[in-house]
Design a protein around this motif. Structure first.
Motif, mmCIF file in Angstrom:
data_model
loop_
_atom_site.group_PDB
_atom_site.id
_atom_site.type_symbol
_atom_site.label_atom_id
_atom_site.label_comp_id
_atom_site.label_asym_id
_atom_site.label_seq_id
_atom_site.Cartn_x
_atom_site.Cartn_y
_atom_site.Cartn_z
ATOM 1 N N ILE A 62 -5.972 -15.767 -3.885
ATOM 2 C CA ILE A 62 -5.056 -16.316 -2.882
ATOM 3 C C ILE A 62 -5.885 -16.781 -1.691
ATOM 4 N N LEU A 63 -5.715 -18.030 -1.314
ATOM 5 C CA LEU A 63 -6.377 -18.572 -0.130
ATOM 6 C C LEU A 63 -5.334 -18.861 0.944
ATOM 7 N N ILE A 64 -5.719 -18.637 2.198
ATOM 8 C CA ILE A 64 -4.833 -18.950 3.318
ATOM 9 C C ILE A 64 -5.604 -19.765 4.345
ATOM 10 N N ASP A 65 -4.900 -20.466 5.217
ATOM 11 C CA ASP A 65 -5.542 -21.320 6.213
ATOM 12 C C ASP A 65 -5.779 -20.555 7.513
ATOM 13 N N ASP A 66 -6.335 -21.245 8.501
ATOM 14 C CA ASP A 66 -6.624 -20.613 9.792
ATOM 15 C C ASP A 66 -5.363 -20.099 10.468
ATOM 16 N N GLY A 67 -4.272 -20.889 10.366
ATOM 17 C CA GLY A 67 -3.031 -20.473 11.013
ATOM 18 C C GLY A 67 -2.506 -19.164 10.474
ATOM 19 N N ALA A 68 -2.500 -19.025 9.170
ATOM 20 C CA ALA A 68 -2.041 -17.781 8.558
ATOM 21 C C ALA A 68 -3.004 -16.642 8.848
ATOM 22 N N ALA A 69 -4.319 -16.941 8.822
ATOM 23 C CA ALA A 69 -5.325 -15.903 9.085
ATOM 24 C C ALA A 69 -5.187 -15.371 10.509
ATOM 25 N N ALA A 70 -4.939 -16.262 11.466
ATOM 26 C CA ALA A 70 -4.775 -15.832 12.856
ATOM 27 C C ALA A 70 -3.533 -14.956 13.002
ATOM 28 N N ALA A 71 -2.456 -15.332 12.323
ATOM 29 C CA ALA A 71 -1.222 -14.561 12.418
ATOM 30 C C ALA A 71 -1.353 -13.193 11.750
ATOM 31 N N LEU A 72 -2.214 -13.088 10.744
ATOM 32 C CA LEU A 72 -2.377 -11.830 10.015
ATOM 33 C C LEU A 72 -3.522 -10.981 10.539
ATOM 34 N N ASP A 73 -4.290 -11.517 11.460
ATOM 35 C CA ASP A 73 -5.459 -10.804 11.987
ATOM 36 C C ASP A 73 -5.055 -9.453 12.580
ATOM 37 N N GLY A 74 -5.689 -8.401 12.114
ATOM 38 C CA GLY A 74 -5.403 -7.062 12.607
ATOM 39 C C GLY A 74 -4.257 -6.360 11.907
ATOM 40 N N ASP A 75 -3.584 -7.049 11.017
ATOM 41 C CA ASP A 75 -2.483 -6.428 10.282
ATOM 42 C C ASP A 75 -3.075 -5.473 9.248
ATOM 43 N N PRO A 76 -2.747 -4.179 9.321
ATOM 44 C CA PRO A 76 -3.352 -3.194 8.417
ATOM 45 C C PRO A 76 -2.917 -3.345 6.964
ATOM 46 N N GLU A 77 -1.941 -4.205 6.712
ATOM 47 C CA GLU A 77 -1.429 -4.377 5.353
ATOM 48 C C GLU A 77 -2.306 -5.293 4.504
#
Length: 337
Positions: free
Chosen positions: A295-310
């Motif tokens: 699964i690949l994600i873009d910068d926008g998704a990576a920024a939104a998920l940054d720090g999410d322990p899940e």
């Protein structure tokens, strides 16, 4: 097989029922009775996906007149231009045409079964009686389909309205969403070797497992196109859960090819049930460069998920794809992977 003359009689009876009346008007008469110009009625007719017949052809029923009048009578439609009206009609027509192509097989199978059974038993030979059997089969089958279709439509409309209200956006507007794609690896090669029945089973397994993963994790299916499904979710986290669930569920179904999955998050244009914009394009391009089973994600998704322990994210090298000179992907995995 039913004799040709009986087939013609059955067809006329079924058509009269489905069209809700006899054909009695030409285009000019429809325009006059509905209060629109012939040009507008022609534009809306073709937008719905129906063939254009000569203007003097008597092809239209009272139901056609009512449909034009009701459609044009909606304030939101009346206040829009012909281009927007045609676009709305086109979207409605495309959705209904796809449903009708599938449902026609069910209706025809039921009619054929009952008529052939009556002929085989020798109990009915009169064409008029056979036509009544066909009419009854049509009415009963269509009634069930209409009820189920209305039920599903109302439930989907309630969910879509809730999303629109929560998002504070309307049709032809921009909203922030997670958009993802999943496609089967090696699908083109498979289609050359699989029997049609096997291909049908493969597509059914793919669509059922991906739909379940999407809906159970709070998203919704935008569309299925062959070997690919496009989905959306309100948040990047929900989109990520969907992507992970799709990969996990597919691996549990034996014989299903590996999938490439990608996700992007950001502003998208919502128009007639579909999504458009750079975020959609990025998700599509990332799907094309993803390795099977990842699964690949873009910068926008990576920024939104940054720090999410899940979730666990791994930055990858930038790639060059059509429309994007430098697109930086991130590998998405569950935290305990």
């Amino acid at each position: 097989m039913v004799a040709p003359e009986i087939s013609e009689l059955v067809q006329s009876v079924v058509e009269s029922y489905l069209l809700d009346g006899e054909r009695r008007y030409n285009r000019a008469e429809v325009a006059g009775r509905s209060g629109v110009s012939e040009q507008v009625s022609r534009k809306l007719w073709t937008a719905l996906g129906f063939p254009v017949n000569p203007d003097d052809a008597v092809d239209y029923t009272d139901a056609d007149v009512s449909a034009v009048r009701n459609f044009r009578g909606m304030n939101v439609v009346a206040d829009s231009g012909l281009r927007q009206q045609a676009a709305a009609a086109r979207t409605l027509g495309q959705g209904m045409a796809r449903l009708a192509e599938w449902q026609s097989d069910l209706v025809l199978a039921e009619i054929t079964s009952r008529v052939q059974a009556a002929i085989a038993d020798g109990a009915v030979t009169d064409p008029q009686e056979l036509a009544k059997i066909a009419r009854t089969a049509t009415e009963e089958t269509v009634s069930v389909l209409e009820e189920l279709q209305t039920y599903a439509w109302r439930r989907h409309l309630a969910a879509a309205l809730a999303r629109s209200i929560d998002g504070g956006t309307a049709e032809d507007s921009t909203r922030y969403l997670a958009v993802g794609f999943a496609d089967m690896v090696g699908y083109t090669r498979l289609t050359r070797h699989l029997h049609p029945d096997e291909l049908s089973m493969l597509l059914e397994a793919f669509e059922s497992t991906t739909t379940a993963a999407i809906t159970e994790n709070g998203g919704w299916v935008i569309k299925n196109v062959g070997d690919e499904v496009m989905f959306a979710a309100e948040t990047a986290a929900a989109g990520a859960r969907i992507a992970l669930a799709i990969q996990e569920s597919t691996m549990m179904v034996g014989g299903t090819p590996e999938l490439r999955v990608a996700l992007a998050y950001g502003p998208v244009l919502q128009r007639f049930g579909d999504l458009y914009g750079s975020v959609v394009n990025m998700a599509s391009r990332l799907t094309g460069v993803a390795r099977p089973g990842t699964i690949l994600i873009d910068d926008g998704a990576a920024a939104a998920l940054d720090g999410d322990p899940e979730f666990d994210l791994r930055n990858l090298r930038s790639v060059r794809v059509r429309g994007f000179n430098r697109l930086r992907p991130h590998l998405l995995r569950p935290k305990d992977a």
